[in-house]
Design a protein around this motif. Structure first.
Motif, PDB file in Angstrom:
ATOM      1  N   LYS A 145      57.980 -89.532  -2.410  1.00 53.75           N
ATOM      2  CA  LYS A 145      58.844 -90.302  -1.509  1.00 53.75           C
ATOM      3  C   LYS A 145      58.030 -90.873  -0.361  1.00 53.75           C
ATOM      4  O   LYS A 145      57.135 -90.217   0.173  1.00 53.75           O
ATOM      5  N   CYS A 146      58.370 -92.106   0.029  1.00 51.54           N
ATOM      6  CA  CYS A 146      57.823 -92.732   1.229  1.00 51.54           C
ATOM      7  C   CYS A 146      58.967 -92.921   2.213  1.00 51.54           C
ATOM      8  O   CYS A 146      60.029 -93.430   1.853  1.00 51.54           O
ATOM      9  N   TRP A 199      56.242 -99.213   5.729  1.00 46.34           N
ATOM     10  CA  TRP A 199      55.482 -99.472   4.513  1.00 46.34           C
ATOM     11  C   TRP A 199      54.384-100.491   4.799  1.00 46.34           C
ATOM     12  O   TRP A 199      53.212-100.177   4.778  1.00 46.34           O
ATOM     13  N   PRO A 227      57.784 -99.906  -2.262  1.00 48.49           N
ATOM     14  CA  PRO A 227      57.246 -98.579  -2.591  1.00 48.49           C
ATOM     15  C   PRO A 227      57.714 -98.048  -3.942  1.00 48.49           C
ATOM     16  O   PRO A 227      56.927 -97.427  -4.673  1.00 48.49           O
ATOM     17  N   TYR A 285      62.459 -94.357  -1.451  1.00 45.91           N
ATOM     18  CA  TYR A 285      61.977 -94.961  -0.210  1.00 45.91           C
ATOM     19  C   TYR A 285      63.120 -95.085   0.775  1.00 45.91           C
ATOM     20  O   TYR A 285      64.259 -95.388   0.405  1.00 45.91           O
TER      21      TYR A 285
END
Length: 469
Positions: A139-140, A144, A154, A162
């Motif tokens: 996970k981000c 970004w 992402p 994301y």
């Protein structure tokens, strides 16, 4: 709700001189088969956080006990570099292990400037892609800035999930995106640090039984500054930057406490760092310059690593290293074999962090399309004239809070009067050489007295530059 109309921008990064191909018999990344569970990986990336903004680097700064505790129980690097003194190229380097000239993103995608068609290339193999292929949940969260068209999102580059703003929090339209959809516009920026922290804790709790990679990219202390009600002190608006740093420190503590409570901290590699030097209002810790310059204040950043299984506590490392090293180091620590024929520009620094080695290749920085500095051991050479101009004190930020599209406190925002480091002046010549151990403020050009060192570093730079042709 789909995304509002947005644009894209390119980026830049600082790397090292040792370039190698990751050769392997397999065509994709593989996990080494062992009975030991693979470690989780957590990268906490602050935005525009200065070398002197946290108290373990600068005791005179705002106290940051949670971040200090991370350093107390791990490794603190005193001479750690990013490839560019601004966002996108630096962030791409961290996720790809490649210098900006190799991954190609040398400028910032910028929707409100019409720079919409640049971003991370489909051929780049991100940390998220490598970890995902090896069974990790990914996970981000947060910023970004590797492209804001759907092809660059992402979730199209290895992240299962994301949540965040796809670019800087002062670039219109400021909108929160979840996976591929806009979920909030305009965004109350006072809630960003708190929301990102809550999302991080939720992801960790949901994936406590399996290895995970969490890339937690805070908006702060990038302008506009904003803090939640618990930390914001409107009666003293001139300390807004302090409020922001205190909340960032709190966030680190909340995430670390979650790892402890779930009994997975010992099996989690935690990295805390910044993407580049500080903007106005920040603190370089006495270094020259700031964000957007390749003086030390723009490219030397805090870097802390905590992983008790492998690394000693209370350790300071002064060997010059760089964010381009994070990729190969994490692969080594997680037992993941690298991709065949994927050229990276970093090196595994795990033995340097353990104090067992001191050898590191030259470290480079760049601005726009050009390499500007090379550092090796104690020496730093400017191969091009560094940026030295500053904004006028009368400058008015066109991307400042406006109560409509950028929601953050109007009073208390830092400006050009709050220069974060030592002011650079116009250099007398383009090529300059500094001994950073004796002269960390880059005051005394020693190029005339050290012609051999100048030649050696120029040769290093030319070889490195030629590797991109």
């Amino acid at each position: 709700m789909r995304l509002l109309a947005v644009a894209t921008v390119p980026f830049i990064f600082v790397g090292i001189s040792i370039v190698f191909s990751l050769l392997n018999s397999c065509s994709s990344s593989e996990t080494n088969k062992t009975d030991v569970p693979q470690p989780n990986v957590l990268i906490i990336l602050a935005d525009d956080l200065g070398y002197g903004d946290i108290s373990c680097y600068n005791p005179k700064s705002t106290p940051t006990p949670q971040i200090d505790n991370l350093a107390e129980n791990g490794i603190l690097c005193t001479d750690f570099y990013v490839p560019t003194p601004y966002c996108a190229p630096s962030r791409a380097t961290l996720l790809t292990g490649r210098f900006p000239l190799r991954h190609g993103l040398v400028k910032n995608p910028t929707p409100d400037a019409g720079i919409n068609d640049i971003g991370i290339g489909a051929e780049e193999i991100t940390l998220a892609e490598v970890f995902k292929e090896s069974g990790y949940a990914t996970k981000c969260i947060g910023k970004w800035h590797l492209g804001h068209k759907e092809e660059f999102f992402p979730v199209n580059h290895g992240f299962d999930e994301y949540y965040g703003i796809l670019y800087s929090n002062d670039m219109r339209p400021v909108q929160l995106v979840e996976n591929k959809d806009t979920v909030e516009y305009p965004v109350d920026q006072s809630q960003l640090t708190k929301r990102y922290t809550e999302k991080a804790i939720d992801f960790i709790e949901r994936n406590k039984e399996q290895p995970f990679f969490l890339h937690l990219c805070h908006a702060m202390p990038h302008k506009p500054l904003a803090a939640s009600e618990r930390f914001y002190t409107p009666k003293t608006p001139n300390d807004l930057y302090t409020d922001v740093i205190k909340e960032l420190d709190w966030s680190v503590g909340e995430v670390m406490n979650t790892l402890k409570e779930l009994d997975i901290l010992d099996n989690t590699i935690v990295i805390f760092m910044s993407d580049n030097g500080p903007w106005y209002g920040g603190n370089t810790g006495g270094l020259k310059g700031m964000k957007a310059t390749t003086w030390e204040g723009g490219i030397r950043v805090p870097f802390i690593l905590n992983y008790k299984k492998e690394f000693p506590e209370k350790t300071k490392v002064d060997v010059p290293c760089a964010s381009v090293d994070v990729y190969p180091t994490l692969l080594a620590l997680t037992g993941i074999r690298p991709i065949e024929n994927y050229t990276i520009d970093g090196q595994d620094i795990s033995q340097i962090l353990k104090g067992k080695e001191t050898e590191h290749g030259a470290v480079y920085s760049m601005h726009n399309e050009h390499i500007t500095t090379v550092r090796k051991d104690d020496w730093k050479l400017f191969v091009r004239e560094p940026k030295y101009k500053r904004l006028s004190k009368d400058w008015i930020d066109p991307r400042g809070p406006d109560r409509e599209t950028i929601l953050a406190p109007i009073i208390g925002q830092a400006g050009p009067a709050d220069y974060p480091g030592l002011l650079p002046s116009k250099p007398e010549k383009e090529i300059q050489l500094f001994n950073l151990k004796a002269d960390p403020s880059e005051d005394n050009d020693l190029s005339d007295e050290n012609a051999e060192i100048v030649k050696e570093l120029m040769d290093e730079y030319k070889r490195f530059e030629a590797s991109f042709n």
